[in-house]
Design an enzyme around this catalytic site. Structure first.
Site, PDB file in Angstrom:
ATOM      1  N   PRO A  72      -1.718 -40.532 -19.026  1.00 51.12           N
ATOM      2  CA  PRO A  72      -2.248 -41.406 -17.987  1.00 51.12           C
ATOM      3  C   PRO A  72      -1.459 -41.275 -16.687  1.00 51.12           C
ATOM      4  O   PRO A  72      -0.287 -40.880 -16.695  1.00 51.12           O
ATOM      5  CB  PRO A  72      -2.083 -42.805 -18.595  1.00 51.12           C
ATOM      6  CG  PRO A  72      -0.984 -42.662 -19.585  1.00 51.12           C
ATOM      7  CD  PRO A  72      -1.114 -41.277 -20.140  1.00 51.12           C
ATOM      8  N   ASP A 116      -4.835 -28.994 -19.089  1.00 52.82           N
ATOM      9  CA  ASP A 116      -4.767 -28.922 -20.544  1.00 52.82           C
ATOM     10  C   ASP A 116      -5.109 -30.254 -21.197  1.00 52.82           C
ATOM     11  O   ASP A 116      -4.650 -31.309 -20.758  1.00 52.82           O
ATOM     12  CB  ASP A 116      -3.357 -28.521 -20.987  1.00 52.82           C
ATOM     13  CG  ASP A 116      -3.062 -27.064 -20.691  1.00 52.82           C
ATOM     14  OD1 ASP A 116      -4.030 -26.290 -20.635  1.00 52.82           O
ATOM     15  OD2 ASP A 116      -1.894 -26.713 -20.522  1.00 52.82           O
TER      16      ASP A 116
END
Length: 425
Positions: free
Chosen positions: A122, A116
């Site tokens: 990160p 998604d």
């Protein structure tokens, strides 16, 4: 590409049974390659993410078979191989193969995962954990190379931010490392407990899951002696609870773990939904009057970011303005312009979503930008007058077990079509 076709306006009633947790399953399948024996999982959700993970397993000569909620995985003939980038990029949870492969072979090479697109997520905390355990990390053209030439060694890992993914990856890498690893500021989600239960039943020594400090003493081998039953999916549970409150005439939701849903059900009760909560099921009666609420997403046991979107259509029925502040993924607003196309009075500004009372929704041609946005559009489509077509419905199928079958059993009118308009059951 698949489309979901919804004929709206039907009142829903009956029973629905929740499947195994997606967010557990996508960690448990990579974890299976740490075993020195075949592994079996039960109550596995029939979702696209499972099938994509099976493709990745096959590339490593790991056999897997999936039938009627039971998944058998045999990693005993595993080989090191290049993993299929298409499958890797189709779901973000493929990054769990980093920790699992590092734990098994002391090295791993993966392309950056996909999944998604809901804003920055990160993997620096994952890489920090691997480095602390003794791995060298290099990145080149979207590919991550991990290698622990001298093996993995227990260490102290402090997470700079609470991260479910990084906590799980650290566990996967540390479980067969030499010595003791302590993970501080660890995530506390139920899916992490589920993973640790599976590993401990195979001989791992993991303590403290469910708290912010996890201790792992490495072991030489992991051997499965029994079938692991995956916990119920709290996000699927919440989605059906919201759906039932929005347009149900009485719906019983089975295979629920109420303790995992307290932050969500407390908001529904605050809205005026008279939930009848039992030990493993929740009954949602017909609801006619709703109050607005303020929701702020937080790490578990706070309100889950994955449930803010499925609650949105129900909020539109409240008598007043409801507010959502997503502290986990502030950019998780892909559903907002799509819901506006259906007539919902909803706005998003600076990380805050405001949902105003909306008397009428109408069918429209919309797109599911990600799994939970798709869930919100599905509920809105069922509430709306006329036909709603949800494009990119594959995103919904990635996360919701047999959703068309379950909805139609509740008297909805939903179908899935592919590009050639051949209907898929």
């Amino acid at each position: 590409m698949k489309r979901m076709i919804i004929q709206g306006g039907n009142r829903l009633s009956g029973e629905v049974t929740i499947g195994g947790a997606k967010n557990s399953t996508v960690a448990l399948i990579p974890a299976a390659i740490l075993a020195d024996t075949p592994v079996q999982f039960d109550t596995v959700p029939d979702i696209l993410d499972v099938h994509n993970l099976m493709i990745i397993l096959k590339s490593m000569n790991v056999k897997s078979e999936f039938s009627h909620g039971v998944l058998d995985i045999d990693p005993t003939q595993i080989i090191e191989a290049e993993l299929p980038s298409k499958a890797i990029k189709s779901l973000r949870a493929s990054y769990y193969f980093m920790g699992a492969l590092l734990g098994r072979f002391h090295r791993a090479t993966l392309t950056f995962p996909g999944g998604d697109n809901i804003g920055p997520r990160p993997i620096d905390q994952h890489l920090k954990a691997f480095k602390a355990l003794g791995a060298t990390v290099s990145e080149n053209n979207g590919t991550v190379h991990l290698e622990a030439a001298n093996g993995l060694h227990g260490t102290r890992i402090f997470m700079d931010m609470v991260s479910v993914g990084a906590t799980i990856n650290a566990i996967l890498a540390a479980v067969r490392a030499e010595g003791t690893t302590v993970i501080e500021n660890a995530a506390r989600e139920p899916e992490i407990i589920d993973l640790a239960t599976f590993l401990n039943n195979m001989g791992a020594k993991i303590r403290g899951v469910g708290t912010d400090t996890i201790r792992i003493t490495g072991v030489d081998t992991l051997q499965s002696m029994n079938t692991h039953t995956i916990i119920a999916d709290r996000i699927e549970s919440g989605t059906y609870l919201a759906l039932a409150a929005a347009l149900g005439d009485g719906v019983m939701v089975h295979n629920v773990i109420p303790e995992h849903l307290e932050s969500f059900t407390s908001k529904m009760i605050e809205m005026g939904v008279n939930l009848q909560i039992d030990s493993d099921k929740i009954y949602v009666p017909k609801t006619t009057s709703l109050k607005p609420v303020h929701v702020k997403t937080m790490p578990f046991p706070g309100f889950a970011t994955d449930l803010q979107q499925p609650l949105t259509p129900l909020m539109s029925l409240a008598d007043g303005d409801s507010v959502i502040v997503d502290t986990i993924y502030p950019k998780r607003v892909k559903h907002v312009p799509e819901l506006q196309k259906m007539g919902m009075q909803i706005e998003a500004h600076d990380g805050t979503i405001v949902v105003k009372h909306t008397d009428h929704l109408h069918g429209a041609n919309v797109s599911a930008g990600e799994i939970r946005a798709g869930a919100a559009l599905t509920i809105a489509g069922l509430m709306a007058e006329g036909t709603t077509v949800i494009n990119n419905a594959g995103n919904i199928l990635r996360g919701y077990d047999r959703i068309v079958w379950k909805l139609n059993r509740l008297h909805a009118n939903v179908s899935i079509e592919d590009d050639s308009s051949v209907k898929i059951s």
